[in-house]
Design a protein around this motif. Structure first.
Motif, PDB file in Angstrom:
ATOM      1  N   ILE A   5       7.525  13.406   4.001  1.00 16.25           N
ATOM      2  CA  ILE A   5       6.724  12.602   3.063  1.00 16.25           C
ATOM      3  C   ILE A   5       5.336  13.229   2.961  1.00 16.25           C
ATOM      4  CG2 ILE A   5       5.709  10.325   2.614  1.00 16.25           C
ATOM      5  CD1 ILE A   5       7.792   9.073   4.412  1.00 16.25           C
ATOM      6  N   GLU A   6       4.855  13.375   1.732  1.00 18.78           N
ATOM      7  CA  GLU A   6       3.475  13.832   1.528  1.00 18.78           C
ATOM      8  C   GLU A   6       2.795  12.922   0.528  1.00 18.78           C
ATOM      9  OE1 GLU A   6       4.003  18.036   0.553  1.00 18.78           O
ATOM     10  OE2 GLU A   6       2.277  18.393   1.856  1.00 18.78           O
ATOM     11  N   LEU A   7       1.759  12.248   0.972  1.00 22.44           N
ATOM     12  CA  LEU A   7       1.028  11.327   0.102  1.00 22.44           C
ATOM     13  C   LEU A   7      -0.391  11.850  -0.027  1.00 22.44           C
ATOM     14  CD1 LEU A   7       2.209   8.007   1.808  1.00 22.44           C
ATOM     15  CD2 LEU A   7       3.280   9.214  -0.111  1.00 22.44           C
ATOM     16  N   GLY A   8      -0.854  11.983  -1.257  1.00 20.07           N
ATOM     17  CA  GLY A   8      -2.183  12.553  -1.460  1.00 20.07           C
ATOM     18  C   GLY A   8      -3.094  11.619  -2.233  1.00 20.07           C
ATOM     19  N   ASN A   9      -4.218  11.256  -1.617  1.00 26.02           N
ATOM     20  CA  ASN A   9      -5.268  10.512  -2.306  1.00 26.02           C
ATOM     21  C   ASN A   9      -4.739   9.234  -2.976  1.00 26.02           C
ATOM     22  OD1 ASN A   9      -7.943  10.393  -2.783  1.00 26.02           O
ATOM     23  ND2 ASN A   9      -7.906  11.679  -4.620  1.00 26.02           N
ATOM     24  N   LEU A  10      -3.864   8.542  -2.250  1.00 26.80           N
ATOM     25  CA  LEU A  10      -3.202   7.363  -2.848  1.00 26.80           C
ATOM     26  C   LEU A  10      -4.142   6.172  -2.937  1.00 26.80           C
ATOM     27  CD1 LEU A  10       0.355   6.509  -1.486  1.00 26.80           C
ATOM     28  CD2 LEU A  10      -0.298   7.565  -3.642  1.00 26.80           C
ATOM     29  N   VAL A  11      -4.151   5.590  -4.115  1.00 28.89           N
ATOM     30  CA  VAL A  11      -4.876   4.327  -4.302  1.00 28.89           C
ATOM     31  C   VAL A  11      -3.863   3.307  -4.801  1.00 28.89           C
ATOM     32  CG1 VAL A  11      -6.644   3.141  -5.661  1.00 28.89           C
ATOM     33  CG2 VAL A  11      -7.065   5.465  -4.825  1.00 28.89           C
ATOM     34  N   LYS A  12      -3.904   2.107  -4.233  1.00 27.34           N
ATOM     35  CA  LYS A  12      -3.079   1.028  -4.770  1.00 27.34           C
ATOM     36  C   LYS A  12      -3.925  -0.231  -4.871  1.00 27.34           C
ATOM     37  CE  LYS A  12       0.394  -1.363  -6.198  1.00 27.34           C
ATOM     38  NZ  LYS A  12       0.974  -1.136  -7.536  1.00 27.34           N
ATOM     39  N   GLU A  13      -4.024  -0.721  -6.091  1.00 24.03           N
ATOM     40  CA  GLU A  13      -4.759  -1.973  -6.305  1.00 24.03           C
ATOM     41  C   GLU A  13      -3.785  -3.025  -6.795  1.00 24.03           C
ATOM     42  OE1 GLU A  13      -9.092  -0.063  -7.448  1.00 24.03           O
ATOM     43  OE2 GLU A  13      -7.780  -0.742  -9.060  1.00 24.03           O
ATOM     44  N   TYR A  14      -3.827  -4.180  -6.153  1.00 24.22           N
ATOM     45  CA  TYR A  14      -3.013  -5.312  -6.624  1.00 24.22           C
ATOM     46  C   TYR A  14      -3.936  -6.240  -7.418  1.00 24.22           C
ATOM     47  CZ  TYR A  14       0.533  -4.110  -3.070  1.00 24.22           C
ATOM     48  OH  TYR A  14       1.488  -3.484  -2.317  1.00 24.22           O
ATOM     49  N   GLU A  15      -3.470  -6.579  -8.619  1.00 23.79           N
ATOM     50  CA  GLU A  15      -4.228  -7.567  -9.415  1.00 23.79           C
ATOM     51  C   GLU A  15      -3.762  -8.943  -8.967  1.00 23.79           C
ATOM     52  OE1 GLU A  15      -6.199  -6.680 -12.070  1.00 23.79           O
ATOM     53  OE2 GLU A  15      -5.701  -4.533 -12.177  1.00 23.79           O
ATOM     54  N   THR A  16      -4.664  -9.776  -8.534  1.00 25.56           N
ATOM     55  CA  THR A  16      -4.296 -11.140  -8.139  1.00 25.56           C
ATOM     56  C   THR A  16      -5.217 -12.116  -8.881  1.00 25.56           C
ATOM     57  OG1 THR A  16      -5.859 -11.465  -6.327  1.00 25.56           O
ATOM     58  CG2 THR A  16      -3.857 -10.244  -5.795  1.00 25.56           C
ATOM     59  N   ILE A  21      -7.174  -6.525  -5.226  1.00 29.35           N
ATOM     60  CA  ILE A  21      -7.127  -6.177  -3.798  1.00 29.35           C
ATOM     61  C   ILE A  21      -6.820  -4.688  -3.691  1.00 29.35           C
ATOM     62  CG2 ILE A  21      -5.820  -6.470  -1.661  1.00 29.35           C
ATOM     63  CD1 ILE A  21      -5.349  -9.347  -2.459  1.00 29.35           C
ATOM     64  N   LYS A  22      -7.704  -3.966  -3.026  1.00 31.44           N
ATOM     65  CA  LYS A  22      -7.454  -2.532  -2.839  1.00 31.44           C
ATOM     66  C   LYS A  22      -6.664  -2.365  -1.558  1.00 31.44           C
ATOM     67  CE  LYS A  22      -9.927   1.457  -4.200  1.00 31.44           C
ATOM     68  NZ  LYS A  22     -11.215   2.061  -4.467  1.00 31.44           N
ATOM     69  N   ALA A  23      -5.341  -2.204  -1.689  1.00 29.31           N
ATOM     70  CA  ALA A  23      -4.491  -2.108  -0.497  1.00 29.31           C
ATOM     71  C   ALA A  23      -4.520  -0.695   0.077  1.00 29.31           C
ATOM     72  CB  ALA A  23      -3.064  -2.503  -0.843  1.00 29.31           C
ATOM     73  N   LEU A  24      -4.581   0.319  -0.793  1.00 32.30           N
ATOM     74  CA  LEU A  24      -4.698   1.703  -0.312  1.00 32.30           C
ATOM     75  C   LEU A  24      -5.930   2.330  -0.943  1.00 32.30           C
ATOM     76  CD1 LEU A  24      -1.006   2.981  -0.461  1.00 32.30           C
ATOM     77  CD2 LEU A  24      -2.201   1.812   1.400  1.00 32.30           C
ATOM     78  N   ASP A  25      -6.719   2.985  -0.100  1.00 35.53           N
ATOM     79  CA  ASP A  25      -8.033   3.454  -0.526  1.00 35.53           C
ATOM     80  C   ASP A  25      -8.124   4.965  -0.275  1.00 35.53           C
ATOM     81  OD1 ASP A  25     -10.672   3.682  -1.140  1.00 35.53           O
ATOM     82  OD2 ASP A  25     -11.407   2.613   0.622  1.00 35.53           O
ATOM     83  N   HIS A  26      -7.512   5.748  -1.173  1.00 34.44           N
ATOM     84  CA  HIS A  26      -7.529   7.216  -1.056  1.00 34.44           C
ATOM     85  C   HIS A  26      -6.851   7.646   0.257  1.00 34.44           C
ATOM     86  CE1 HIS A  26     -10.111   7.452  -4.573  1.00 34.44           C
ATOM     87  NE2 HIS A  26     -10.681   6.363  -4.090  1.00 34.44           N
ATOM     88  N   LEU A  27      -5.647   7.197   0.424  1.00 38.14           N
ATOM     89  CA  LEU A  27      -4.894   7.485   1.661  1.00 38.14           C
ATOM     90  C   LEU A  27      -4.173   8.825   1.555  1.00 38.14           C
ATOM     91  CD1 LEU A  27      -2.865   5.259   3.926  1.00 38.14           C
ATOM     92  CD2 LEU A  27      -1.539   6.948   2.677  1.00 38.14           C
ATOM     93  N   ASP A  28      -4.360   9.655   2.569  1.00 44.33           N
ATOM     94  CA  ASP A  28      -3.626  10.923   2.685  1.00 44.33           C
ATOM     95  C   ASP A  28      -2.732  10.837   3.905  1.00 44.33           C
ATOM     96  OD1 ASP A  28      -4.873  12.585   0.620  1.00 44.33           O
ATOM     97  OD2 ASP A  28      -6.687  12.312   1.830  1.00 44.33           O
ATOM     98  N   LEU A  29      -1.493  11.290   3.748  1.00 43.90           N
ATOM     99  CA  LEU A  29      -0.570  11.205   4.889  1.00 43.90           C
ATOM    100  C   LEU A  29       0.524  12.247   4.732  1.00 43.90           C
ATOM    101  CD1 LEU A  29       0.276   9.350   7.360  1.00 43.90           C
ATOM    102  CD2 LEU A  29       1.820   8.240   5.764  1.00 43.90           C
ATOM    103  N   VAL A  55       8.806   5.406  -1.090  1.00 41.22           N
ATOM    104  CA  VAL A  55      10.229   5.430  -1.480  1.00 41.22           C
ATOM    105  C   VAL A  55      10.443   5.034  -2.942  1.00 41.22           C
ATOM    106  CG1 VAL A  55      11.026   5.012   0.872  1.00 41.22           C
ATOM    107  CG2 VAL A  55      10.684   3.073  -0.651  1.00 41.22           C
ATOM    108  N   GLY A  56       9.352   4.807  -3.657  1.00 42.05           N
ATOM    109  CA  GLY A  56       9.484   4.538  -5.091  1.00 42.05           C
ATOM    110  C   GLY A  56       9.682   3.077  -5.453  1.00 42.05           C
ATOM    111  N   LEU A  57       9.541   2.169  -4.488  1.00 42.79           N
ATOM    112  CA  LEU A  57       9.688   0.748  -4.808  1.00 42.79           C
ATOM    113  C   LEU A  57       8.453   0.210  -5.535  1.00 42.79           C
ATOM    114  CD1 LEU A  57      11.280  -0.617  -1.508  1.00 42.79           C
ATOM    115  CD2 LEU A  57      12.380  -0.372  -3.735  1.00 42.79           C
ATOM    116  N   ARG A  58       7.331   0.891  -5.351  1.00 40.83           N
ATOM    117  CA  ARG A  58       6.093   0.513  -6.064  1.00 40.83           C
ATOM    118  C   ARG A  58       5.457   1.766  -6.612  1.00 40.83           C
ATOM    119  NH1 ARG A  58       4.347  -4.565  -5.246  1.00 40.83           N
ATOM    120  NH2 ARG A  58       5.038  -5.575  -3.325  1.00 40.83           N
ATOM    121  N   LYS A  59       4.704   1.562  -7.711  1.00 40.90           N
ATOM    122  CA  LYS A  59       3.951   2.696  -8.274  1.00 40.90           C
ATOM    123  C   LYS A  59       2.535   2.649  -7.741  1.00 40.90           C
ATOM    124  CE  LYS A  59       5.886   3.811 -12.739  1.00 40.90           C
ATOM    125  NZ  LYS A  59       5.733   3.718 -14.173  1.00 40.90           N
ATOM    126  N   PRO A  60       1.979   3.814  -7.388  1.00 40.76           N
ATOM    127  CA  PRO A  60       0.570   3.799  -6.972  1.00 40.76           C
ATOM    128  C   PRO A  60      -0.330   3.626  -8.197  1.00 40.76           C
ATOM    129  CG  PRO A  60       1.395   6.049  -7.021  1.00 40.76           C
ATOM    130  CD  PRO A  60       2.563   5.170  -7.356  1.00 40.76           C
TER     131      PRO A  60
END
Ligand SMILES: Nc1ncnc2c1ncn2[C@@H]1O[C@H](COP(=O)(O)OP(=O)(O)OP(=O)(O)O)[C@@H](O)[C@H]1O
Length: 304
Positions: A5-16, A21-29, A55-60
């Protein structure tokens, strides 16, 4: 080394309704292929969001995702056969029997493992005819883990796999995970249990507030970030001042409750020698450097 798995600069914001809510804040892994990899982080750190995006269940919201060099959004069929994820709830099939669910799950894969073998691994071989609704919490958890490994996938992602298991079932689970890793399956597990991560994982990433703040083997992280061994002892009040003088060359001894002295050191032997030859000292304790301490030093807060 190839990456699973390679994740680069991932941001995930949930609109509530309450706001973004910023769940991922430029995550590298990067999860290397092979071995057992731990995602460590407290509740709400962003572990599940990371897994779901991987795994593709959510879009960043933004960032890049590669899983065995494929894009989970466009290569979903390829990924489905090679990547499994532990279902959170097998009770979505409450009226089915354990054996039926395992067989159904196995039928979704091109080269599944043998149902009886997986049932045996997970201690479910006596329960194949039991309805899922009748399983205990720990048995359901073992079924969830069984479902995640039955597909013989290259990568198995497990979310808190030992939650709800008793010590024996947990030890059995660890044996199975080690066996699978030895066989070549890459295992990613998200866990709150830092002791489990230390004994089981070849490598871990510490996730905090949607970022990966450190990655390495548990021993590397402990060596780099945890403080030394904490040695503490009881001292009779008239011996305190002499003992403090004897200990100061080794570090910064602290007194608590007027009768307890503690000191944190990297080399324990000379301090133990001083303490054990002092007649005023009793009740010696040592706390080895831990992953918990490394976590606290890395994040600046408790693992809660
Ligand atoms: N579907 C959603 N809608 C809104 N907010 C969400 C959603 N899913 C997660 N969050 C929020 O995103 C943040 C990260 O959550 P996530 O579930 O990824 O963390 P986690 O590390 O897996 O936590 P846990 O260990 O409790 O499962 C949290 O603040 C959470 O409340």
């Amino acid at each position: 080394m190839n990456a699973a798995i390679e994740l680069g600069n991932l941001v995930k914001e949930y609109e509530t309704p309450a706001g973004v809510i910023k769940a991922l804040d430029h995550l590298d892994l990067t999860v290397p292929e092979g071995g057992i990899f731990g995602l460590l982080g407290p509740n709400g750190a962003g572990k599940s969001t990371t897994i779901e995006i991987a795994v593709g269940l959510r879009k960043p919201t933004s960032g890049t995702v590669n899983i065995f060099d494929k894009n989970p959004q466009t290569d979903s069929q390829w990924i489905h056969q090679r990547v499994s994820i532990q279902p959170q709830e097998s009770t979505i099939f409450p009226q089915e029997r354990v054996g039926e669910i395992l067989s159904f799950w196995a039928s979704l894969y091109e080269n599944p493992r043998d149902v009886d073998q997986v049932a045996k691994w997970m201690g479910l071989d006596e329960l194949l005819f039991r309805k899922v609704a009748k399983l205990s919490g720990g048995q359901q958890q073992r079924l969830n883990v069984g479902l995640s490994v039955i597909g013989r996938t290259k990568l198995a992602i497990l979310d808190e796999p030992s939650t709800g298991l008793d010590v024996m079932a947990r030890d059995d689970l660890w044996k199975v995970l080690r066996f699978l890793a030895k066989e070549g399956t890459t295992i990613v597990l998200s866990t709150h249990d830092l002791d489990e991560a230390r004994v089981l994982c070849h490598e871990v990433a510490v996730i905090d507030h949607g970022r990966s703040v450190a990655q390495g083997s548990p021993e590397e992280l402990i060596k780099k970030h945890a403080r030394g061994t904490l040695i503490s002892c009881r001292v009779s009040p008239d011996g305190i001042s002499d003992l403090l003088s004897e200990l100061r060359p080794f570090g910064e001894p602290e007194v608590a409750d007027k009768t307890t002295i503690s000191i944190r050191v990297n080399r324990t032997d000379p301090v133990i020698a001083v303490l054990s030859s002092n007649p005023a000292v009793s009740q010696l304790h040592m706390n080895e450097p831990s992953l918990y301490d490394a976590f606290v030093r890395l994040t600046g807060h408790d693992f809660e």
